[in-house]
Design a protein around this motif. Structure first.
Motif, mmCIF file in Angstrom:
data_model
loop_
_atom_site.group_PDB
_atom_site.id
_atom_site.type_symbol
_atom_site.label_atom_id
_atom_site.label_comp_id
_atom_site.label_asym_id
_atom_site.label_seq_id
_atom_site.Cartn_x
_atom_site.Cartn_y
_atom_site.Cartn_z
ATOM 1 N N ILE A 119 59.136 81.645 3.881
ATOM 2 C CA ILE A 119 59.570 80.558 3.109
ATOM 3 C C ILE A 119 58.922 80.629 1.731
ATOM 4 N N PHE A 120 57.698 80.665 1.565
ATOM 5 C CA PHE A 120 56.954 80.568 0.403
ATOM 6 C C PHE A 120 57.479 81.725 -0.453
ATOM 7 N N THR A 121 57.379 82.752 0.030
ATOM 8 C CA THR A 121 57.993 84.162 -0.682
ATOM 9 C C THR A 121 59.247 83.965 -1.234
ATOM 10 N N GLU A 122 60.511 83.431 -0.456
ATOM 11 C CA GLU A 122 61.556 83.105 -0.720
ATOM 12 C C GLU A 122 61.737 82.146 -1.926
ATOM 13 N N THR A 123 61.052 81.274 -2.052
ATOM 14 C CA THR A 123 60.974 80.364 -3.026
ATOM 15 C C THR A 123 60.201 80.691 -4.401
ATOM 16 N N GLY A 124 59.460 81.753 -4.349
ATOM 17 C CA GLY A 124 58.729 82.110 -5.606
ATOM 18 C C GLY A 124 57.295 81.566 -5.576
ATOM 19 N N ASP A 125 56.772 81.047 -4.437
ATOM 20 C CA ASP A 125 55.411 80.690 -4.106
ATOM 21 C C ASP A 125 54.595 81.238 -3.090
ATOM 22 N N PRO A 126 54.507 82.499 -3.160
ATOM 23 C CA PRO A 126 54.149 83.277 -2.034
ATOM 24 C C PRO A 126 52.764 83.101 -1.321
ATOM 25 N N THR A 127 51.807 82.395 -2.178
ATOM 26 C CA THR A 127 50.663 81.767 -1.559
ATOM 27 C C THR A 127 50.768 80.280 -1.099
ATOM 28 N N GLY A 128 51.761 79.495 -1.378
ATOM 29 C CA GLY A 128 51.987 78.395 -1.145
ATOM 30 C C GLY A 128 51.388 77.408 -1.797
ATOM 31 N N GLU A 129 50.981 77.776 -3.111
ATOM 32 C CA GLU A 129 50.277 76.797 -4.042
ATOM 33 C C GLU A 129 50.721 75.606 -4.214
ATOM 34 N N VAL A 130 52.045 75.680 -4.765
ATOM 35 C CA VAL A 130 52.618 74.276 -5.153
ATOM 36 C C VAL A 130 52.590 73.495 -3.695
ATOM 37 N N TRP A 131 53.006 74.108 -2.475
ATOM 38 C CA TRP A 131 53.371 73.472 -1.377
ATOM 39 C C TRP A 131 52.049 72.700 -1.029
ATOM 40 N N THR A 132 51.044 73.125 -1.150
ATOM 41 C CA THR A 132 49.552 72.902 -1.063
ATOM 42 C C THR A 132 48.986 71.661 -1.576
ATOM 43 N N ALA A 133 49.461 71.829 -3.051
ATOM 44 C CA ALA A 133 49.050 70.830 -3.742
ATOM 45 C C ALA A 133 49.918 69.380 -3.515
ATOM 46 N N ILE A 134 51.056 69.656 -3.123
ATOM 47 C CA ILE A 134 51.869 68.420 -2.769
ATOM 48 C C ILE A 134 51.424 67.607 -1.373
ATOM 49 N N MET A 135 51.160 68.806 -0.537
ATOM 50 C CA MET A 135 50.574 68.150 0.714
ATOM 51 C C MET A 135 49.374 67.360 0.687
ATOM 52 N N GLU A 136 48.573 68.254 -0.124
ATOM 53 C CA GLU A 136 47.270 67.490 -0.149
ATOM 54 C C GLU A 136 46.964 66.106 -0.675
ATOM 55 N N LYS A 137 48.198 65.808 -1.585
ATOM 56 C CA LYS A 137 48.418 64.728 -2.144
ATOM 57 C C LYS A 137 48.558 63.608 -1.017
#
Length: 151
Positions: A119-137
Motif C-alpha cells: 500500500i505504501f508503494t502504491e500510494t507513492g510513499d514507499p517507506t511510509g514516512e507520511v503514514w508514520t508521521a500521522i500515526m506518531e501524532k
C-alpha cells in the motif's frame, strides 16, 4: 480560490475500514494458531518491548489484570512468553518472548508488513514516512515513553 470543505466523515470511515483490513490480515493467522486478539496483542508488544513489567504491559494494552491473566498464562504454557522475577524489585515480573513465540509473531507480522509495503508503494510513499508521521501524532497522545522503547 475558495477553501474546499474537507469531508472528515469519510476520513473517519476510511480510518475505521483501514484498521479492519489491517487487523483482518493478522486475525486469519491468529485464528490458525488458536489465539485470541488479546494473545496477539500481548505477543506483539512483548516482542517489541522485551522486559516490560506486567504492570507496564497492562498499561500498554489498556486492559485489566483479570483480562490479562488467562491469555498470558496460556502463552506461558505454550512456551511463547516467559516471566522472570525482576532482579531489583522481587514483587515485579518482567515479560520476555521465547524463540518459538518470536517465530509465531514473525509469521503473523509478515503478512501485515507485506500489506503495508504494498500500500505504501502504491500510494507513492514507499517507506511510509507520511503514514508514520500521522500515526506518531496519534500515538504520542497515548504514551510517549512506550514509543521511545520501540526506537
Amino acid at each position: 480560490m475558495a477553501d474546499k470543505k474537507v469531508d472528515f466523515d469519510k476520513k473517519l470511515a476510511l480510518f475505521y475500514f483501514g484498521y479492519r483490513s489491517f487487523i483482518k490480515t493478522a486475525d486469519d493467522l491468529v485464528e490458525h494458531y488458536q489465539l485470541s486478539k488479546v494473545h496477539r496483542r500481548i505477543l506483539f508488544f512483548v516482542v517489541r518491548m522485551p522486559g516490560l513489567t506486567v504492570k507496564e504491559l497492562l498499561d500498554v494494552l489498556d486492559i485489566t489484570k483479570q483480562a490479562l491473566n488467562r491469555p498470558m498464562q496460556e502463552l506461558v504454557d505454550k512456551g511463547w512468553v516467559e516471566t522472570i522475577q525482576n532482579s531489583e524489585d522481587k514483587r515485579k515480573k518482567n515479560v520476555y518472548v521465547t524463540a518459538s513465540g518470536k517465530a509465531i509473531d514473525d509469521k503473523i507480522s509478515a503478512a501485515q508488513i507485506e500489506k503495508m509495503q504494498t500500500i505504501f508503494t502504491e500510494t507513492g510513499d514507499p517507506t511510509g514516512e507520511v503514514w508514520t508521521a500521522i500515526m506518531e501524532k496519534y500515538a504520542v497522545q497515548i504514551d510517549k515513553d512506550f514509543l521511545k522503547r520501540m526506537d
